[in-house]
Design a protein around this motif. Sequence first.
Motif, PDB file in Angstrom:
ATOM      1  N   THR A 116       0.875  -1.079   0.092  1.00 22.36           N
ATOM      2  CA  THR A 116      -0.085  -0.011  -0.145  1.00 22.36           C
ATOM      3  C   THR A 116       0.714   1.382  -0.114  1.00 22.36           C
ATOM      4  O   THR A 116       1.722   1.157   0.656  1.00 22.36           O
ATOM      5  CB  THR A 116      -1.187   0.036   1.432  1.00 22.36           C
ATOM      6  N   ILE A 117       0.497   2.008  -0.400  1.00 26.56           N
ATOM      7  CA  ILE A 117       1.301   3.509  -0.642  1.00 26.56           C
ATOM      8  C   ILE A 117       0.628   4.907  -0.328  1.00 26.56           C
ATOM      9  O   ILE A 117      -1.002   4.539  -0.872  1.00 26.56           O
ATOM     10  CB  ILE A 117       2.283   3.401  -2.348  1.00 26.56           C
ATOM     11  N   SER A 118       0.883   5.317   0.005  1.00 23.97           N
ATOM     12  CA  SER A 118      -0.277   6.643  -0.151  1.00 23.97           C
ATOM     13  C   SER A 118       0.318   7.861  -0.678  1.00 23.97           C
ATOM     14  O   SER A 118       1.771   8.688  -0.778  1.00 23.97           O
ATOM     15  CB  SER A 118       0.105   7.183   1.746  1.00 23.97           C
ATOM     16  N   PHE A 119      -0.188   9.023  -1.059  1.00 20.70           N
ATOM     17  CA  PHE A 119      -0.410  10.118  -1.462  1.00 20.70           C
ATOM     18  C   PHE A 119      -1.520  11.397  -0.043  1.00 20.70           C
ATOM     19  O   PHE A 119      -2.484  11.199  -0.241  1.00 20.70           O
ATOM     20  CB  PHE A 119      -0.836  10.414  -2.698  1.00 20.70           C
ATOM     21  N   HIS A 120      -0.615  12.659  -0.503  1.00 20.57           N
ATOM     22  CA  HIS A 120      -1.690  13.602  -0.222  1.00 20.57           C
ATOM     23  C   HIS A 120      -2.192  14.969  -0.906  1.00 20.57           C
ATOM     24  O   HIS A 120      -1.477  14.785  -2.140  1.00 20.57           O
ATOM     25  CB  HIS A 120      -1.204  14.271   1.055  1.00 20.57           C
ATOM     26  N   HIS A 121      -3.174  15.425  -0.504  1.00 19.34           N
ATOM     27  CA  HIS A 121      -3.759  16.390  -2.258  1.00 19.34           C
ATOM     28  C   HIS A 121      -3.479  17.547  -2.444  1.00 19.34           C
ATOM     29  O   HIS A 121      -4.339  18.243  -2.483  1.00 19.34           O
ATOM     30  CB  HIS A 121      -4.790  15.929  -1.965  1.00 19.34           C
ATOM     31  N   HIS A 122      -2.623  18.304  -1.450  1.00 16.57           N
ATOM     32  CA  HIS A 122      -2.766  20.106  -0.863  1.00 16.57           C
ATOM     33  C   HIS A 122      -2.651  20.451  -2.683  1.00 16.57           C
ATOM     34  O   HIS A 122      -2.516  21.311  -2.841  1.00 16.57           O
ATOM     35  CB  HIS A 122      -1.553  20.521  -0.293  1.00 16.57           C
ATOM     36  N   MET A 123      -1.768  19.666  -3.603  1.00 17.98           N
ATOM     37  CA  MET A 123      -1.480  20.356  -4.729  1.00 17.98           C
ATOM     38  C   MET A 123      -3.064  20.410  -5.268  1.00 17.98           C
ATOM     39  O   MET A 123      -2.816  20.749  -6.804  1.00 17.98           O
ATOM     40  CB  MET A 123      -0.346  19.744  -5.455  1.00 17.98           C
ATOM     41  N   ARG A 124      -3.798  19.207  -5.361  1.00 18.49           N
ATOM     42  CA  ARG A 124      -5.158  19.394  -5.415  1.00 18.49           C
ATOM     43  C   ARG A 124      -5.292  18.628  -6.856  1.00 18.49           C
ATOM     44  O   ARG A 124      -4.526  17.950  -7.715  1.00 18.49           O
ATOM     45  CB  ARG A 124      -5.520  20.635  -5.169  1.00 18.49           C
ATOM     46  N   ASN A 125      -5.796  19.632  -8.169  1.00 20.11           N
ATOM     47  CA  ASN A 125      -5.870  19.802  -9.387  1.00 20.11           C
ATOM     48  C   ASN A 125      -4.392  20.008 -10.096  1.00 20.11           C
ATOM     49  O   ASN A 125      -3.922  19.589 -11.495  1.00 20.11           O
ATOM     50  CB  ASN A 125      -7.483  19.844 -10.056  1.00 20.11           C
TER      51      ASN A 125
END
Lengths: 470, 470
Positions: free
Chosen positions: B22-31
């Motif tokens: 399982t790998i993870s990412f965060h979304h602060h750069m959004r689109n």
Amino acid sequence: MSKLVASIREAIEKCELRDGMTISFHHHMRNGDYVLNMVLEEIAKMGIKNLTVNASSIFDIHEPIIGHIQNGVVTGLECNYMGAKVGKAISEGVLEKPVIFRSHGGRASDMEKGTSVIDVAFIAAPTADDMGNCTGKLGPSACGSIGYAFADAMNAKKVVVVTDNLVPYPLVGFSIPEVYVDYVVTVDQIGNPAGIVSGTTKITRDPVGLRMANYTAQVIEASGLLRDGFSFQTGAGGATLATAQYVKEKMLAKGIKGSYGMGGITGYMVDMLNEGCFQALLDVQCFDLKAVESIRTNPKHMEVSATQYAGVSGKSAGVDNLDVVLLGATQVDLDFNVNVHTDSNGYIMGGSGGHCDTAAGAKLAIIIAPLTRARLPLVVDRCLCISTPGKTVDVVVTQRGIAVNTKYGKNAELKEKLKAAKLPVVEIEDLKQKAEELAGVPKPVQLGQKVVANVLYRDGTLLDVIHAVR
Amino acid sequence: MSKLVASIREAIEKCELRDGMTISFHHHMRNGDYVLNMVLEEIAKMGIKNLTVNASSIFDIHEPIIGHIQNGVVTGLECNYMGAKVGKAISEGVLEKPVIFRSHGGRASDMEKGTSVIDVAFIAAPTADDMGNCTGKLGPSACGSIGYAFADAMNAKKVVVVTDNLVPYPLVGFSIPEVYVDYVVTVDQIGNPAGIVSGTTKITRDPVGLRMANYTAQVIEASGLLRDGFSFQTGAGGATLATAQYVKEKMLAKGIKGSYGMGGITGYMVDMLNEGCFQALLDVQCFDLKAVESIRTNPKHMEVSATQYAGVSGKSAGVDNLDVVLLGATQVDLDFNVNVHTDSNGYIMGGSGGHCDTAAGAKLAIIIAPLTRARLPLVVDRCLCISTPGKTVDVVVTQRGIAVNTKYGKNAELKEKLKAAKLPVVEIEDLKQKAEELAGVPKPVQLGQKVVANVLYRDGTLLDVIHAVR
């Protein structure tokens, strides 16, 4: 929603503190801390017994703990440093179980690894809100960094913030966030900020100290490490501060732009930051009020946790990139082991703090100490206590000569560089002989059978034990 | 010592990423995020299969993940929000296993509780040093807060920082410290900051939206919560921003000093801070570049982790002290359950984000939504998906009336207050009838048998499932 409770007693009750548990404290108020004594006094009144106290450091102000030990309230003691007053009582055997000494990095990492379990942590917080967000940078009792308290907050089962400056939620500029805090309690005063200043935070004027400082600065220069990107830790002793002054002058003269200064931070390191010798300070505790003011106002002066400073449980720490650290010693032995836990008579009067952490991490770990103290030699056959293993020590600077540690297959090149710089390089055995010429051959210290302290290395393994005095 | 590696591939290799992890990412750069796509592309080239991707949010820019699903590289997907492009593919059944939807608070807390295990976290970091200290506040791709990435950094087995702005160690003003980071890799660009701005961060000019905003501001005022100490979260939708504008005007007119604004932060909340409506902002992500600039320069604009924002694993969170939150909905049912995961046809096009977290925490959770959308009614008998349980919702505001939720033994007093303020208070059943008068009674939506997503509540329990479209 609020976590505010009416008194320390109510906080203790709500945490369900019971006989046999472990409580913790941090030492950023240093010899001005009131919280440890207040909490123990309340606990004693409540009739709770058989507690283990894990305090990052014990200062002379904490002398009342001796009474709590005698009364059975405190039956276990763990710390990274212990001042001479409590140290004397421990050395004389007041506590049945051995004290556990750790390093600053080791204490935090043992909590993170789960080998040191804290039931209730008490955080002396110079400013807090009613949800437990807190900081040491603000308030009448401001102490600056509260870096040692992070591990307690993050790992203790229950966390009580004790403050004398409650502000509206949310505290702007919190260091420790509310997510870790169970209860908040206000008291009149958490401590006396004047006590933050350690006794030894002035540059020495003593000619012996100045000579050692001069040698040390030359050692640093000759080592080749004093270049752009230089990183540096000093303690707060007079000779190390004088060394910092000389190093600063060299950096300014040559236009060297260092990387970071680290450690317990003094106003001298703040000056180096402000004069451009460093791009940043990494501050786990403030040693004086100038450092407190700086960390509050200068973003380049950054608070770091004990783990980030010196731990082994994180994926790296500040010590891992350290070029040079200046350290003290009460004894150095022929294997370059260093004692900072006891004096030459075997009385506990100190502890590793970050000593063994920084020695292990730094490229160049320099011990600065006068060749004799109170007519006893610095260099001995075998330290009464190994606080820092010799293999992590690089150079010993005294006023009568400099010994380079080549006993572990390293530093041969450094030794040649120091010789080339015409520094008085001698062997560690020569230093022992010179010391004995000055002070005489000391009588062997006769210690008791009883083990009064176990000294753990930063990785949690047993490094040495300390015996009772006779 | 340095943690710098030459490429994303080298980082993946050093992390020993293998099939089934399982790998993870965060979304602060959004689109505007490039990192998720870059990493998956490299993983696909390396032939690794059967991965689960846990991304705090999936935006339309992440459309290439559909190909990776089709090729077996990605066989599990977990997120808190999913844009319409990937949502459509999921709703049509492209992924065999159900997607796991969480809330922003629940995702962080599940990681902290150990029920969500991350093997390798990839942190898109607008600025970092070579030991992994990093921040979103600085650099050409600055995104402001990186609050959602804290849980990933603190809990993943391996952590890779991906940056396009490497600075000398130690980074001044780090958010995530080096102690959590294994490897650092530089790329040309981690994203396009222009993509940070969500499509809906302008105040509406639509008369329907303005009427709803006007009603909502009056609801807040009539509730009695708009007093000194007021705390507030808005989303980035046009009507909620217009409400914020009206609330600001009321606060300024009456000299009300609020406590904090929270959430994803827009420039409108920054204005409220700067005009003295709040003493602080608690920012878990920036919705626009004005917020990014503010968090970089204003100490009162504070970054918080997802746990501190909205988690249940900490000892408290910002949502616990929230007075009012403004939230959207695609559907509301007669039990006040709210759907923000699917549109009225059952296609996934959203997710909880902090919706259910803030509704649970806030004293007054207000849903603002037009009575019909695309000729389909807002209010239905039963939501196609329960994103937020009705018992945590207090008021539904539409342009044609306001329904107060008194179905769970609360809000009777609030209802009377709104009536006394001459607001158009109606029953939720009335709103359904009005919507159906406008849009007609919709045909029942026929969904497939296949479950394409499990929706977890913030405490990790199953709240609902989403079925495939037909």
